[in-house]
Design an enzyme around this catalytic site. Structure first.
Site: not given
Ligand code: 13P
Length: 250
Positions: A9-11, A96, A98, A168, A174, A213, A234-235
């Site tokens: 997920n590149w956000k 998600h 967020e 998640e 993050g 993470s 994510g990251g």
């Molecule tokens: P991180 O891997 O950056 O913690 O993000 C996880 C995430 O929200 C993937 O959708």
């Protein structure tokens, strides 16, 4: 045998040229990872089509990070599931944390988005997870159960057969704080039990991904657990090398 999935997920990261480079990097190293792993990348809308083009001829699938509740019409700024599907995307992340937290997405909203996804042959990656306060109060099982009952339980058996779930925990996203492999297994097994109560044996076919993470150094331990079928990253999905290394965690 459930599908093994590593989804990125590149956000709200990468400009188009950067996204194309990242996709190229993933494609270039893909052969080093078992072909049994299904890779998915989810770039921002602006360069979805370029990433689809870049990954043509590879087995790396592309997904969007969200879709509209409506099919089409006067909804300024929204992107319809049909538009996403027309680009050649196969997946869409829905619910998600967020989006739930910053954009007020509720189960009512998500039911409509799920319908739109299925109507356009997109496989939803439906996200669930508790926040820190809920975890500390021991409410994580109830929170996740409600997120599943209110949305996933409305699916038909046919739709459910084409669903990916991502657990998640919000406190691990993050933050560098990962759920332990035991914590992940405990709640993944619980999610599967909840799914089984509604969909029976089909629950054993549903991939449940861990997100929060997740990185090359912890993926192996987490993926080794019986009910963890991969990760939503994510990251670490923003570096081809790390993303691929996570795939080697199986
Ligand atoms: P991180 O891997 O950056 O913690 O993000 C996880 C995430 O929200 C993937 O959708």
């Amino acid at each position: 045998m459930r599908k093994k999935i590593v989804a990125g997920n590149w956000k709200m990261n990468t400009l188009p040229a950067e996204g194309v480079e990242l996709a190229k990097g993933v494609a270039a190293g893909r052969a080093e990872v078992c072909s049994c792993v299904n890779f998915i990348v989810c770039p921002p809308f602006t360069h979805l089509w370029q990433v689809v083009e870049t990954l043509k001829g590879t087995d790396i699938a592309v997904g969007a990070q969200d879709c509209a509740t409506e099919a089409k019409g006067a909804y300024t700024g929204e992107i319809a599931a049909s538009m996403i599907a027309a680009l050649g995307c196969k997946y869409v992340i829905l619910g998600h944390s967020e989006r739930r937290q910053y954009y007020g997405e509720t189960s009512a909203t998500l039911n409509r988005k799920m319908e739109q996804a299925y109507a356009n042959s997109l496989t939803p990656i439906y996200c669930v997870g508790e926040n820190l306060e809920e975890r500390e109060a021991g409410r994580h099982f109830d929170v996740v159960k409600a997120q599943i009952e209110e949305v996933v339980f409305n699916l038909t058996a046919e739709q459910f057969a084409d669903l990916v779930i991502a657990y998640e925990p919000v406190w691990a996203i993050g933050t560098g704080k990962t759920a332990t492999a035991e914590q992940a297994q405990e709640i993944h097994a619980y999610i599967r039990e909840v799914l089984r109560s509604k969909f029976g044996a089909a629950a054993d076919e549903c991939p449940i991904l861990y997100g929060g993470s997740c990185k090359p150094s912890n993926a192996q331990e987490i993926f080794a657990k019986a009910d963890v079928d991969g990760g939503l990253i994510g990251g670490a999905a923003l570096k081809a090398e790390d993303f691929l290394a996570i795939g080697k965690g199986f």
